[in-house]
Enzyme design. Structure first.
Site, short mmCIF file in Angstrom:
data_model
loop_
_atom_site.label_atom_id
_atom_site.label_comp_id
_atom_site.label_asym_id
_atom_site.label_seq_id
_atom_site.Cartn_x
_atom_site.Cartn_y
_atom_site.Cartn_z
N LYS A 35 71.00 50.12 -13.76
CA LYS A 35 70.59 50.04 -12.35
C LYS A 35 69.08 50.23 -12.24
CE LYS A 35 71.66 54.94 -11.69
NZ LYS A 35 72.72 55.88 -11.27
N ARG A 130 79.06 62.53 -2.40
CA ARG A 130 78.32 61.35 -1.95
C ARG A 130 79.34 60.23 -1.69
NH1 ARG A 130 73.60 60.44 -6.40
NH2 ARG A 130 75.48 59.63 -7.40
N TYR A 258 38.68 63.95 -6.47
CA TYR A 258 38.93 64.26 -5.07
C TYR A 258 39.28 65.72 -4.88
CZ TYR A 258 39.05 59.30 -3.89
OH TYR A 258 38.73 58.00 -3.69
N MET A 306 44.09 57.01 -7.13
CA MET A 306 44.91 55.81 -7.06
C MET A 306 44.87 55.00 -8.35
SD MET A 306 44.82 52.62 -4.37
CE MET A 306 45.18 53.58 -2.92
#
Ligand SMILES: *Cc1c(COP(=O)(O)O)cnc(C)c1O
Length: 366
Positions: A35, A130, A258, A306
């Site tokens: 999957k 689930r 950052y 990023m």
């Protein structure tokens, strides 16, 4: 030149890990779970290493079509069954086996026109809560399916919530195993209950007729850090690697990236690597997350941005501009960085990192 980042898929490792699943459960057949585009490895590439599986389990019909397009004629199991009635037409046409986890799916089968009776796996909700029929409704669902001309053989399945660990102080599978055994008692049909964690940790109690091996075939460890890939003899099926594209020589008090999230305590040589969160590297990986530079262990410094991240080259004087950086997987000179060791400090699991490699990262066979 494209950016130097790439993901490599190790076909041999997939085959090795599949063999490990077989060795754990020698009397069971093995579904290779593919999957999510084979946990990010790509269905087609993964298939090359996993074609020795007895079947493939997934949940997206388009991925099932891709497997059939590779000429796979063996079993394919839809782990969540169908999502709408017309999906059943594709199941008939492609001979897909499918889970049946709710009454609506039985209603749809009852209305489905086909000359090809379907092979289904009736799913018990044994405590994951689930998907699946509750134990009290399981036998009635079985009887309903059994009465349908659209249904051929009925298998029985359930899924563990805690096969990787303990639950409330005892082993994680006992309560669900007991629920399954009670609900399935006396019902005909093949059984499948084990995921990777159960296959590795509880093989004799859970192997049944089929095991569903997911993360382990990709070399990820379901119960890290209690056990690691070396313990289970699993090999990484994916390497994410890139290069140092700049070097900064910094002084005490200088900061990196950052938020100035890392402050140098001493003179520090920093390599800037062409890999960031837009490539699928976790932004939450803190300072100190392991990386390999030219095969030697180092660590990240400061925030992941990023397109770039920073690594410490202070102890690696021979490395610098152009050095190969292994974010996870196989490095040069036989070095290796298990994906679990990157996921853990980032507060996630190897599964998520594999699945999250971004489309902009070129993938090729190792
Ligand atoms: C994903 C999945 C698996 C495989 O789980 P792993 O932990 O990756 O081995 C098995 N069964 C079901 C129903 C699943 O959804």
């Amino acid at each position: 030149m494209p950016r130097p980042i790439e993901a490599l898929i190790h076909t041999q490792a997939l085959a090795h890990n599949l063999a490990r699943a077989r060795a754990q459960a020698p009397n069971a057949r093995v579904w290779a779970v593919v999957k999510a585009n084979a946990y990010g490895h790509g269905i087609e590439r993964a298939f090359e290493g996993l074609r020795g599986a007895d079947g493939f389990a997934l949940l997206d019909l388009a991925e099932a079509e891709r497997l059939r397009a590779l000429d796979w004629r063996g079993p394919i199991l839809l782990l969540e069954g169908v999502f709408e009635p017309r999906d059943l037409e594709l199941c008939s046409r492609l001979k897909l086996w499918h889970a049946v986890h709710c009454e609506q799916q039985i209603d749809w089968l009852a209305m489905h026109k086909t000359h090809e009776p379907h092979r289904v796996f009736l799913k018990l909700n044994s405590g994951m809560n689930r998907l699946g029929f509750p134990p009290a409704a399981f036998r009635a669902a079985y009887a309903r399916l059994d009465a349908l001309p659209q249904v051929d053989e009925i298998g029985l399945m359930t899924h563990f919530s805690d096969a990787d660990a303990q639950r409330q102080g005892v082993d994680g599978i006992a309560h669900q195993l007991a629920a399954f055994e009670a609900a399935a008692d006396g019902l005909a049909g093949e059984r499948t209950i084990a995921n990777s964690a159960a296959t590795l940790r509880h093989p004799t109690r859970t192997a049944a007729d089929w095991v569903r091996a997911g993360i382990m075939v990709y070399g990820g460890v379901p119960d890290f850090p209690e056990h690691d890939a070396a313990h289970w003899d699993l090999q990484p099926a994916m390497t994410l690697r890139s290069k140092v594209i700049a070097v900064q020589q910094l002084n005490p008090g200088d900061t990196i990236g950052y938020g100035s999230a890392y402050t140098c305590e001493r003179a520090t040589r920093v390599g800037i690597v062409a890999c960031g969160y837009a490539d699928g590297y976790p932004r939450h990986a803190p300072t100190g997350t392991p990386v390999l530079v030219d095969g030697a262990r180092s660590r990240t410094l400061g925030r992941v941005s990023m397109d770039m991240l920073a690594v410490d080259l202070s102890e690696l004087p021979a490395s610098g501009f152009g050095s190969e950086v292994t974010l996870w997987g196989e490095g040069p000179h036989g070095s290796r960085l298990p994906i679990d060791e990157v996921a853990q400090p980032a507060g996630t699991i190897g599964y998520e990192l594999m699945c999250a490699v971004a489309p902009r990262v070129p993938i090729r066979n190792a």
